[in-house]
Design a protein around this motif. Sequence first.
Motif, mmCIF file in Angstrom:
data_model
loop_
_atom_site.group_PDB
_atom_site.id
_atom_site.type_symbol
_atom_site.label_atom_id
_atom_site.label_comp_id
_atom_site.label_asym_id
_atom_site.label_seq_id
_atom_site.Cartn_x
_atom_site.Cartn_y
_atom_site.Cartn_z
ATOM 1 N N SER A 1 2.942 14.125 15.578
ATOM 2 C CA SER A 1 2.921 12.673 15.494
ATOM 3 C C SER A 1 1.462 12.239 15.378
ATOM 4 O O SER A 1 0.550 13.021 15.678
ATOM 5 N N GLU B 1 -1.930 6.565 22.007
ATOM 6 C CA GLU B 1 -0.561 6.130 21.719
ATOM 7 C C GLU B 1 -0.539 4.860 20.867
ATOM 8 O O GLU B 1 0.453 4.566 20.209
ATOM 9 N N GLU C 1 4.572 7.276 14.979
ATOM 10 C CA GLU C 1 4.770 7.612 16.396
ATOM 11 C C GLU C 1 5.806 6.696 17.037
ATOM 12 O O GLU C 1 6.650 7.142 17.822
ATOM 13 N N ARG D 1 9.194 7.784 15.904
ATOM 14 C CA ARG D 1 9.542 9.045 16.552
ATOM 15 C C ARG D 1 10.049 8.802 17.976
ATOM 16 O O ARG D 1 11.036 9.389 18.425
ATOM 17 N N ARG D 2 9.394 7.907 18.683
ATOM 18 C CA ARG D 2 9.815 7.610 20.054
ATOM 19 C C ARG D 2 11.163 6.898 20.080
ATOM 20 O O ARG D 2 11.971 7.102 20.979
ATOM 21 N N LYS E 1 13.801 9.529 19.734
ATOM 22 C CA LYS E 1 13.986 10.253 20.998
ATOM 23 C C LYS E 1 14.780 9.417 21.998
ATOM 24 O O LYS E 1 15.651 9.942 22.714
ATOM 25 N N THR E 2 14.503 8.130 22.046
ATOM 26 C CA THR E 2 15.231 7.250 22.963
ATOM 27 C C THR E 2 16.707 7.200 22.609
ATOM 28 O O THR E 2 17.573 7.230 23.495
#
Length: 502
Positions: free
Chosen positions: A159, A380, A439, A442-443, A446-447
């Motif tokens: 990422s 981040e 990023e 991507r998060r 995942k969530t």
Amino acid sequence: MLGQRQELRQGQGLVITPQLQQAIKLLQLSNLELEAFVEAELERNPLLSREDAEPGGDAGDAPVEAAPADRAEMTFEDGRASDGADAVDARSDEIYGDAAPGERSSDRAEDGAQPGLNDWSRSGSGAGMVDGEGREQPDTRELSLWEHLQLQASQAGFSPADLGIALTLIDAVDEGGYLRGELAEVAERLGVDLARVERVLTVCQGFEPTGVMARSVPECLKLQLVERNRYDPAMEALLDNLDLLARRDLPALRKVCGVDGEDLAEMIGELKALTPRPGAGFGGEPAQTVIPDVQVRADPAGGWKVELNADTLPRLIMDKRYHAAVSTGARTDGDKTFVAECAAQASWLVKSLDQRAKTILKVSSEIVRQQDAFLAFGVEFLRPLNLKTVADAIGMHESTVSRVTSNKYVSTPRGVFELKFFFTAAIQATDGGASHSAEAVRRRIKTMIDGEGGDGDILSDDRIVELLQEAGIDIARRTVAKYREALRIPSSVERKRMARTG
């Protein structure tokens, strides 16, 4: 019939003058390369001298042309830029032109490209050197160890945030291939958890050459043994007691390893076949100390203050009185031509150095404005950014921005970074609105997967694409699969099987 005839044709074309070639060359040089170039010019041109040195002859109060002030800066408050010393103007087109030659297609980031930096992993390749006819020539030199690692990092599926961590770790690698520096310090500087830095390091330790980025000799040898499938408890004990091996205390080694003499001899032979310095035989120039070209610091009034590093700015002058004296004393046509060429070259060099400094400040200031969240909150919060965005914002050509960001470094409260560090890929919005960083997407994936329930709630990649598109994120299925794999999340089939088996 064949014959000869004369014709007049009128057309338009871009002419690359020697002065423009020199300006382009100066722009893409690092500060160390620029210093070497300036030294050569000082030896060649008697009309040039450093500002802090005595000019040739009795200069007295003679007017001189000087390089830019060493405190040129810009400040940012509430997202707005203000000039600190009138350092940025519109004269860059005068030197670099509106459409600089030789733009590479890789200067333009594509939305579907690998998340990370815009093809900068070959350090210094943002713009090739310019030949005598104005064509950019590819950099054919052998890659250094650091460039080789950066290239692998850009292709590792990281990422943007993890790529930033990886590049920071690579910067701390010495010539032997060992990682020098504390992971905790890197985590604190980048504003991430130590565990995340360790995960990124684990991936980086899988790069070539095998054993690279180890933090000690035993760890370096362990990485090589693991690759050969020869790392077992006996070998682990041997690596933990290399001091005994150095003293040739073989009885103690046989005891701690739990093996006989024949097995120990075989194990020692395997260690001798390994490379304790995996980076030593790699091509390229040795690492040099990075001196930042730009400094960024928090402004007490709020925002950020961006200023040029005075230590990297050559301060040159042309002594006009000395020029007048030698011009008067010139007798032959050859002498007069030489003096005139030296004067023209000196004047242009001083002007080019001035514009180079202002262009670097202008580009750096826009990058800081775009990535202020990173400076405030950590890696981040890197925003999607490409060359075109910066070029459009400051009214320059993309190839000029590419040259500025190659081999130029900025010192920030979070450490020293190459300017190209701040360019990350973006994922477009379906409604044409603001882009989403890779990023952030991507998060979100995942969530979604973390929120899955039983077997019937498992989300396929196609379903994730549909949900993201409903949320205004335009993304392809293969990109979702790539992000999922980078997060080490099994496929929907595997997750269903795992859910059934508990």
